[in-house]
Design an enzyme around this catalytic site. Structure first.
Site, PDB file in Angstrom:
ATOM      1  N   HIS A  33      77.810  76.510  80.853  1.00 17.23           N
ATOM      2  CA  HIS A  33      77.394  77.055  79.558  1.00 17.23           C
ATOM      3  C   HIS A  33      77.610  78.568  79.597  1.00 17.23           C
ATOM      4  O   HIS A  33      78.097  79.106  80.606  1.00 17.23           O
ATOM      5  CB  HIS A  33      75.941  76.661  79.238  1.00 17.23           C
ATOM      6  CG  HIS A  33      74.959  76.967  80.332  1.00 17.23           C
ATOM      7  ND1 HIS A  33      74.739  78.237  80.820  1.00 17.23           N
ATOM      8  CD2 HIS A  33      74.132  76.154  81.054  1.00 17.23           C
ATOM      9  CE1 HIS A  33      73.821  78.203  81.763  1.00 17.23           C
ATOM     10  NE2 HIS A  33      73.438  76.947  81.945  1.00 17.23           N
ATOM     11  N   HIS A  36      76.594  80.498  82.782  1.00 21.09           N
ATOM     12  CA  HIS A  36      77.558  80.447  83.885  1.00 21.09           C
ATOM     13  C   HIS A  36      78.778  81.317  83.564  1.00 21.09           C
ATOM     14  O   HIS A  36      79.265  82.054  84.419  1.00 21.09           O
ATOM     15  CB  HIS A  36      78.061  79.010  84.093  1.00 21.09           C
ATOM     16  CG  HIS A  36      77.001  78.009  84.413  1.00 21.09           C
ATOM     17  ND1 HIS A  36      76.703  76.946  83.592  1.00 21.09           N
ATOM     18  CD2 HIS A  36      76.160  77.888  85.474  1.00 21.09           C
ATOM     19  CE1 HIS A  36      75.747  76.212  84.130  1.00 21.09           C
ATOM     20  NE2 HIS A  36      75.396  76.760  85.273  1.00 21.09           N
ATOM     21  N   SER A 188      70.338  76.133  79.959  1.00 18.51           N
ATOM     22  CA  SER A 188      70.253  75.313  81.164  1.00 18.51           C
ATOM     23  C   SER A 188      70.982  74.007  80.897  1.00 18.51           C
ATOM     24  O   SER A 188      70.937  73.472  79.776  1.00 18.51           O
ATOM     25  CB  SER A 188      68.782  75.003  81.478  1.00 18.51           C
ATOM     26  OG  SER A 188      68.712  73.928  82.402  1.00 18.51           O
TER      27      SER A 188
END
Ligand code: AMP
Length: 281
Positions: A33, A36, A188
């Protein structure tokens, strides 16, 4: 962008193409996502090449945790990485089997004894041993000078940083800010487990941490009282802690850098988040 499934193939590539270049490492479990991708972008700014590892590490999941259902989305992950500016400088290592990282009869664990029995370690015993062991292996395999992690996993960063210091590993660990949804929910891979109703409720995690930290900045004793009340009122908090951001000891009126950190159960989904407050400001 180069993609390797086999560590030995990466290592040949490293010897031929990478060994004289500045190299950044971004370890991930995939299902990428913006959080990252932010780490990858930062690593691309500061290094000539960036190694992104995508590996759902079995040894950091406890019994009954979500190892089997953890989202594995390699094709989409590679697509997202390819779309980034500077993608030609990305090297992906995506081992197809745990045996690439842990060959047969592998029996070593790296255990950091600091920051134990508190926060996530209290509720996920052995989790950080899995993390430090895999990160040590990835450091050793990738041979990067810089490694990038998210503040989202605050305790994890502290543990990895301590391992790096204690073992004098030749890599500098960088901790980057938490990427959030517009309503404050920390990004997350586990957010996708949430029902619509749970997703609507989820920003309460960030709001509670923020409110508690703000109270602490004005009146530490008041915040400790408030923390106790919140934990009593809402048993979905697995923990909600006020700690010194340097050593993770319990925060007190002398604390200069505070971390408010918590784990919250939305049904079966365990979400973690934290905020750091600089009390000197
Ligand atoms: P994971 O794939 O969830 O193990 O995370 C890989 C790396 O991305 C870790 O260093 C995480 O701390 C980091 N990360 C995960 N979520 C976020 C986020 N919302 N913001 C910034 N970094 C993140």
């Amino acid at each position: 962008m180069q993609v390797f499934n086999k560590i030995s193939e990466y290592q040949d590539f490293y010897r031929n193409e990478l060994k004289d270049l500045s190299l950044g490492l971004v370890p991930t479990m995939g299902n990428l996502h913006f959080g990252h991708l932010g780490l990858v972008k930062k690593a691309l700014e500061a290094n000539q090449k960036v190694v992104v590892t995508i590996f759902v590490n079995p040894t950091q999941f406890g019994p009954g945790e979500d190892f089997d259902k953890y989202p594995r989305t390699l094709e989409q992950d590679l697509f997202k990485l390819k779309e980034l500016e500077g993608a030609e400088n990305i090297i992906v290592i995506a081992p197809q089997s745990p045996s690439e990282i842990y060959p047969k009869d592998f029996s070593t664990e790296i255990k950091v004894n600091a920051f134990k029995n508190i926060m996530c370690d209290k509720f996920r015993p052995g989790h950080f041993h899995g993390v430090t062991t895999v990160v040590y292996r990835l450091f050793q395999m990738a041979k990067a000078q810089n490694a990038y992690f998210g503040q989202k996993d605050f305790q994890q960063f502290k543990v990895i940083e301590k391992m790096t210091q204690d073992l004098e590993l030749p890599v500098k660990c960088h901790c980057l800010p938490i990427a959030r949804e517009s309503d404050g929910l920390a990004l997350s891979s586990r957010n996708q487990y949430l029902s619509n109703e749970q997703r609507e409720k989820a920003p309460l995690i960030h709001e509670t941490l923020k409110e508690l930290g703000e109270v602490f900045c004005k009146n530490p004793n008041e915040a400790i009282k408030r923390q106790t009340e919140i934990l009593k009122q809402d048993p979905s908090w697995q923990y909600l802690d006020l700690r010194d951001a340097y050593d993770l000891s319990e925060a007190n009126s002398n604390t200069t850098h505070l971390v408010v950190a918590g784990a919250y159960f939305m049904g079966d989904t365990r979400l973690i988040d934290n905020i750091v407050f600089n009390m000197r400001k």
